[in-house]
Design a protein around this motif. Structure first.
Motif, short mmCIF file in Angstrom:
data_model
loop_
_atom_site.label_atom_id
_atom_site.label_comp_id
_atom_site.label_asym_id
_atom_site.label_seq_id
_atom_site.Cartn_x
_atom_site.Cartn_y
_atom_site.Cartn_z
N LEU A 135 0.83 -1.21 0.00
CA LEU A 135 0.00 0.00 0.00
C LEU A 135 0.87 1.26 0.00
CD1 LEU A 135 -2.79 -0.94 2.59
CD2 LEU A 135 -2.94 -0.98 0.10
N LEU A 136 1.96 1.22 0.75
CA LEU A 136 2.86 2.37 0.82
C LEU A 136 3.51 2.61 -0.54
CD1 LEU A 136 3.78 4.32 3.08
CD2 LEU A 136 5.81 2.88 3.33
N ASN A 137 3.96 1.55 -1.19
CA ASN A 137 4.60 1.69 -2.50
C ASN A 137 3.62 2.18 -3.55
OD1 ASN A 137 7.08 0.81 -1.54
ND2 ASN A 137 6.68 -1.33 -2.02
N GLN A 138 2.32 1.91 -3.36
CA GLN A 138 1.29 2.37 -4.30
C GLN A 138 0.80 3.78 -3.95
OE1 GLN A 138 -1.74 -0.64 -3.97
NE2 GLN A 138 -0.46 -2.24 -4.86
N ASN A 139 1.43 4.38 -2.94
CA ASN A 139 1.07 5.74 -2.50
C ASN A 139 -0.38 5.83 -2.04
OD1 ASN A 139 3.66 6.82 -3.14
ND2 ASN A 139 3.07 6.83 -5.29
N ARG A 140 -0.87 4.77 -1.42
CA ARG A 140 -2.23 4.77 -0.91
C ARG A 140 -2.27 5.11 0.58
NH1 ARG A 140 -5.46 -0.34 -3.36
NH2 ARG A 140 -7.16 0.85 -2.42
N LEU A 141 -1.09 5.33 1.16
CA LEU A 141 -1.00 5.70 2.57
C LEU A 141 -0.22 7.00 2.71
CD1 LEU A 141 0.06 2.24 4.06
CD2 LEU A 141 -2.26 3.18 3.98
N ASP A 142 -0.59 7.80 3.72
CA ASP A 142 0.20 8.98 4.03
C ASP A 142 1.53 8.57 4.65
OD1 ASP A 142 -1.45 11.56 3.53
OD2 ASP A 142 -2.87 10.15 4.42
N ALA A 144 3.35 4.94 7.14
CA ALA A 144 3.11 3.65 7.79
C ALA A 144 4.14 3.46 8.89
CB ALA A 144 3.20 2.50 6.78
N ILE A 145 3.79 2.62 9.85
CA ILE A 145 4.77 2.14 10.83
C ILE A 145 5.24 0.77 10.32
CG2 ILE A 145 5.06 1.24 13.16
CD1 ILE A 145 5.00 4.20 13.17
N LEU A 146 6.52 0.65 10.05
CA LEU A 146 7.06 -0.61 9.56
C LEU A 146 8.34 -0.96 10.32
CD1 LEU A 146 6.65 -0.23 5.68
CD2 LEU A 146 5.38 -1.77 7.18
N PHE A 147 8.66 -2.23 10.32
CA PHE A 147 9.87 -2.69 10.98
C PHE A 147 10.96 -2.80 9.92
CE2 PHE A 147 6.30 -4.14 13.54
CZ PHE A 147 6.64 -3.58 14.76
N VAL A 155 10.36 4.69 -0.55
CA VAL A 155 10.04 4.88 0.87
C VAL A 155 11.23 5.49 1.62
CG1 VAL A 155 9.45 3.70 3.03
CG2 VAL A 155 8.42 2.95 0.87
N GLU A 156 10.91 6.45 2.47
CA GLU A 156 11.92 7.08 3.34
C GLU A 156 11.60 6.75 4.79
OE1 GLU A 156 13.45 11.55 4.68
OE2 GLU A 156 12.10 11.30 2.98
N PRO A 157 12.43 5.89 5.44
CA PRO A 157 12.14 5.52 6.83
C PRO A 157 12.71 6.52 7.83
CG PRO A 157 14.00 4.26 6.02
CD PRO A 157 13.57 5.16 4.89
N GLU A 158 12.00 6.70 8.92
CA GLU A 158 12.44 7.53 10.03
C GLU A 158 12.46 6.66 11.28
OE1 GLU A 158 10.38 10.86 12.88
OE2 GLU A 158 9.91 10.96 10.75
N PRO A 159 13.62 6.12 11.67
CA PRO A 159 13.68 5.22 12.83
C PRO A 159 13.15 5.86 14.10
CG PRO A 159 15.72 5.12 11.57
CD PRO A 159 14.93 6.29 11.03
N LEU A 160 12.30 5.11 14.80
CA LEU A 160 11.69 5.60 16.03
C LEU A 160 12.18 4.84 17.26
CD1 LEU A 160 7.94 5.98 14.94
CD2 LEU A 160 9.69 7.77 15.04
N TRP A 288 7.66 7.08 5.12
CA TRP A 288 6.95 8.04 4.27
C TRP A 288 7.12 7.68 2.80
CZ3 TRP A 288 4.20 11.94 6.61
CH2 TRP A 288 4.51 12.25 7.95
N PRO A 289 6.06 7.74 2.01
CA PRO A 289 6.21 7.55 0.57
C PRO A 289 6.86 8.79 -0.05
CG PRO A 289 3.92 8.08 1.08
CD PRO A 289 4.65 7.97 2.39
N ARG A 290 7.93 8.59 -0.78
CA ARG A 290 8.67 9.73 -1.34
C ARG A 290 7.86 10.50 -2.38
NH1 ARG A 290 14.09 9.51 0.06
NH2 ARG A 290 14.88 7.47 0.73
N ALA A 291 6.93 9.81 -3.08
CA ALA A 291 6.22 10.43 -4.19
C ALA A 291 5.11 11.37 -3.74
CB ALA A 291 5.64 9.35 -5.11
N LEU A 292 4.75 11.32 -2.45
CA LEU A 292 3.63 12.14 -1.98
C LEU A 292 4.11 13.29 -1.11
CD1 LEU A 292 0.86 9.60 -0.91
CD2 LEU A 292 0.99 10.95 -3.00
N PRO A 293 3.52 14.46 -1.27
CA PRO A 293 3.81 15.55 -0.32
C PRO A 293 3.19 15.23 1.03
CG PRO A 293 2.06 16.19 -1.82
CD PRO A 293 2.56 14.87 -2.31
N ARG A 294 3.79 15.75 2.08
CA ARG A 294 3.28 15.49 3.43
C ARG A 294 2.28 16.58 3.80
NH1 ARG A 294 8.82 13.84 6.75
NH2 ARG A 294 9.64 12.38 5.17
#
Length: 331
Positions: A135-142, A144-147, A155-160, A288-294
């Motif tokens: 879903l994230l790769n298809q830009n259907r999500l603003d 996601a939380i992923l491991f 996708v651009e990950p932000e480690p939490l 975060w999906p790189r193709a979508l603005p936040r």
């Protein structure tokens, strides 16, 4: 091709039927067919396969569908940002949560968003991380939380945070009760794990390969309840974080949910759990999906998630600050 034609094409692909799509977009089917024909003429290629059971996109149609979804999402975000500029934050925010993350953060997130941003409408998608990644790769999500802790073109990950992994269940022939188990002791034991598309599976495979031991996966189960049930019934062990067992903050330390130090938790009906040493760790990231603005709304909700994770880290339990960039992934 205008916005209306884009929305019509998305409806056709999503519903796989001109009749159903016409009903959804409130237009006569002949008019919808004409719009589709005009698009195919514009691009010079067939966009759908027509058959007795409906329509399905060609490869060209799939490519166009992906681009149109991105365009429509950006139009939606732009409209929401313009409407809320200088006013209360509002709009839709679609978030993907793997099952374990949903259990830990879903309800606290909903409560906080309702309290702070009542005009924000959350869309939560709970599933295994492989589907969330799609879903994230298809830009259907603003977001996601992923491991995962590695970036990609999409996708651009932000480690939490990060958390250690445990062996869940009792290995065959093991009679001693311990809160820990050596990674080498897992050589060849029957395991059930999420499939190869899941972040946890990648951590396990990488760690076993580095240790030079055999990974014996007897079943791929993309379901947390099935993984726990298999371990509970003694069919095979699995590897999961303590949070998968419904661990409460501060429960970690002796490796046991019942506090007696024998490695046997009580949160899931007494499934044994042992901390694997040297530690296997997985990183929890906001992706975060790189193709979508936040959008402003997405940024606001993401900030709430950061706060929730920070509180969990401060309370103790399995979550810890994320590893530094120099630290090896999965360790």
């Amino acid at each position: 091709m205008d916005i209306r034609a884009m929305r019509y094409f998305v409806a056709i692909v999503d519903h796989g039927s001109l009749t159903r799509a016409a009903e959804v977009v409130c237009v006569a089917q002949p008019a919808l067919s004409q719009q589709l024909a005009a698009l195919e003429e514009e691009f010079g290629v067939p966009l759908v396969h027509r058959g007795a059971k409906g329509v399905r996109p060609t490869e060209a149609g799939k490519t166009l569908y992906r681009h149109i979804r991105n365009i429509l999402r950006q139009v939606e975000i732009a409209g929401a940002d313009v409407r809320v500029a200088g006013s209360e934050i509002s709009g839709n925010v679609a978030i993907g949560l793997p099952t374990t993350a949903a259990a830990a953060f879903g309800m606290p997130l909903m409560r906080a968003v309702r309290q702070r941003y009542p005009q924000v409408r959350l869309q939560l998608f709970e599933s295994m991380s492989g589907y969330i990644s799609e879903l994230l790769n298809q830009n259907r999500l603003d977001f996601a939380i992923l491991f995962r802790d590695t970036a990609s073109r999409a996708v651009e990950p932000e480690p939490l945070a990060s958390e250690p992994l445990y062996l869940i269940g009792t290995p065959p022939g093991r009679t001693t009760r311990s809160a820990t188990i050596a990674l080498k002791a897992l050589d060849g034991i029957p395991l059930v794990l999420p499939s190869g598309s899941q972040g946890l599976r990648e951590v396990v495979e990488r760690s076993f390969a580095k240790a030079g031991i055999a990974l014996n996966v007897v079943a791929d189960l993309d379901s947390l309840p099935f993984l726990l049930a298999a371990a509970r019934e003694g069919l095979a062990c699995t590897v999961l974080p303590a949070s998968s067992l419904g661990e409460s903050p501060g429960a970690e330390g002796d490796g046991a949910g019942d506090g007696d130090g024998d490695g046997k938790g009580d949160a899931e009906g007494g499934i044994g759990r042992r901390l694997i040493l040297p530690e296997l760790r997985r990183t929890l990231s906001l992706c975060w999906p790189r193709a979508l603005p936040r959008s402003n709304a997405a940024e606001a909700v993401a900030e709430i998630l950061r706060e929730i994770v920070a509180v969990r880290i401060a309370q103790g339990g399995s979550l810890a600050p994320p590893p530094s960039p120099a630290a090896p992934a999965g360790r």
